[in-house]
Design a protein around this motif. Structure first.
Motif, short mmCIF file in Angstrom:
data_model
loop_
_atom_site.label_atom_id
_atom_site.label_comp_id
_atom_site.label_asym_id
_atom_site.label_seq_id
_atom_site.Cartn_x
_atom_site.Cartn_y
_atom_site.Cartn_z
N GLY A 7 6.77 -5.85 5.74
CA GLY A 7 5.99 -6.80 6.53
C GLY A 7 4.65 -7.13 5.88
O GLY A 7 4.18 -6.41 5.00
N ASP A 8 4.06 -8.19 6.33
CA ASP A 8 2.80 -8.67 5.74
C ASP A 8 1.67 -7.67 5.85
O ASP A 8 0.81 -7.59 4.98
CB ASP A 8 2.38 -9.99 6.41
N GLY A 9 1.65 -6.87 6.91
CA GLY A 9 0.58 -5.90 7.10
C GLY A 9 0.57 -4.78 6.07
O GLY A 9 -0.44 -4.11 5.90
N ALA A 10 1.68 -4.58 5.37
CA ALA A 10 1.76 -3.53 4.37
C ALA A 10 1.44 -4.02 2.97
O ALA A 10 1.28 -3.23 2.05
CB ALA A 10 3.16 -2.92 4.38
N VAL A 11 1.33 -5.33 2.80
CA VAL A 11 1.07 -5.91 1.48
C VAL A 11 -0.40 -5.70 1.13
O VAL A 11 -1.29 -6.01 1.92
CB VAL A 11 1.43 -7.42 1.46
N HIS A 12 -0.63 -5.14 -0.06
CA HIS A 12 -2.02 -4.88 -0.46
C HIS A 12 -2.76 -6.14 -0.86
O HIS A 12 -2.19 -7.23 -0.86
CB HIS A 12 -2.08 -3.79 -1.55
N ASP A 13 -4.02 -5.99 -1.20
CA ASP A 13 -4.93 -7.12 -1.40
C ASP A 13 -4.46 -8.16 -2.41
O ASP A 13 -4.76 -9.33 -2.26
CB ASP A 13 -6.34 -6.63 -1.75
N TRP A 14 -3.73 -7.78 -3.43
CA TRP A 14 -3.19 -8.78 -4.36
C TRP A 14 -1.67 -8.62 -4.53
O TRP A 14 -1.09 -9.00 -5.54
CB TRP A 14 -3.90 -8.74 -5.71
N GLY A 15 -1.03 -8.10 -3.50
CA GLY A 15 0.41 -7.84 -3.54
C GLY A 15 1.27 -9.07 -3.61
O GLY A 15 2.46 -8.98 -3.93
N GLY A 16 0.72 -10.24 -3.34
CA GLY A 16 1.49 -11.48 -3.40
C GLY A 16 1.80 -11.96 -4.80
O GLY A 16 2.39 -13.02 -4.97
N TRP A 27 0.86 -1.17 0.00
CA TRP A 27 0.00 0.00 0.00
C TRP A 27 0.90 1.22 0.00
O TRP A 27 1.82 1.34 0.82
CB TRP A 27 -0.91 0.01 1.22
N LEU A 28 0.68 2.13 -0.92
CA LEU A 28 1.51 3.32 -1.08
C LEU A 28 1.62 4.12 0.21
O LEU A 28 2.71 4.58 0.57
CB LEU A 28 0.95 4.19 -2.20
N GLU A 29 0.54 4.28 0.93
CA GLU A 29 0.55 5.11 2.14
C GLU A 29 1.48 4.57 3.23
O GLU A 29 1.86 5.30 4.14
CB GLU A 29 -0.86 5.26 2.71
N LEU A 30 1.88 3.30 3.11
CA LEU A 30 2.74 2.69 4.12
C LEU A 30 4.22 2.73 3.74
O LEU A 30 5.08 2.32 4.53
CB LEU A 30 2.29 1.26 4.41
N VAL A 31 4.52 3.21 2.53
CA VAL A 31 5.91 3.35 2.10
C VAL A 31 6.38 4.74 2.52
O VAL A 31 5.85 5.74 2.05
CB VAL A 31 6.07 3.16 0.58
N THR A 32 7.35 4.78 3.40
CA THR A 32 7.89 6.04 3.91
C THR A 32 9.42 6.02 3.79
O THR A 32 10.01 4.94 3.58
CB THR A 32 7.53 6.24 5.40
#
Length: 173
Positions: A138-147, A78-83
């Protein structure tokens, strides 16, 4: 500062475009490189990373969607979690080791691909003053189809003498 980073060029190296001994060895891998011109005034690495993250060229899911001005994803995250804090400083040697290991994971790459990677990635890496690695959020930052990406390596190369910051993403899909 987002407006002060100017997108100059992009390069896409698709491993499928090269002849491997084993036709399946390309593994649907690719390298995407975006080059942006640094602002005229000198700013620190943290500010440069923040400007890069805020730039529209950073809004890319790297899964076929391309750059989306209103995008909410960056690679698998998720873009908002990349800092800027998600990046760690690494040496050029560590970066090269990671990228060559990834590129050669199914055997040595063809000589033409090797030459293109050298010119587009490794020569630029050798000239970089600073290298930053997006070190997994971490897994919590991976978006809905990020895998969708089995491997996702992202490096930011800062070359102040050339006045350029390059975003290098090496991944598969």
């Amino acid at each position: 500062m987002e407006n002060q980073l100017t997108h100059e060029a992009s390069t896409f190296i698709n491993f499928r475009d090269y002849k491997f001994r084993d036709p399946k060895a390309h593994g649907y891998r690719w390298v995407d490189i975006k080059h942006l011109r640094l602002p005229a005034e000198s700013v620190g690495g943290r500010e440069l990373l923040a400007a890069l993250i805020g730039h529209e060229q950073f809004r890319n899911d790297y899964a076929g969607g391309g750059v989306l001005t209103d995008g909410t994803r960056h690679g698998p995250y998720w873009l908002e979690l990349v800092t800027p804090d998600a990046y760690e400083a690494v040496s050029r040697k560590e970066c090269a080791h990671t990228l060559w290991g990834w590129a050669n994971q199914f055997g040595d790459v063809p000589s033409k691909l090797n030459a293109d990677l050298q010119q587009e990635v490794f020569d630029r890496l050798a000239a970089a003053d600073h290298v930053h690695y997006l070190n997994g959020l971490g897994d919590g930052a991976v978006h809905d189809w990020g895998g969708v990406h089995e491997d996702f390596h992202e490096f930011v190369l800062v070359d102040r003498s050339a006045g350029r910051i390059s975003l290098v993403v090496a991944a598969d899909d």
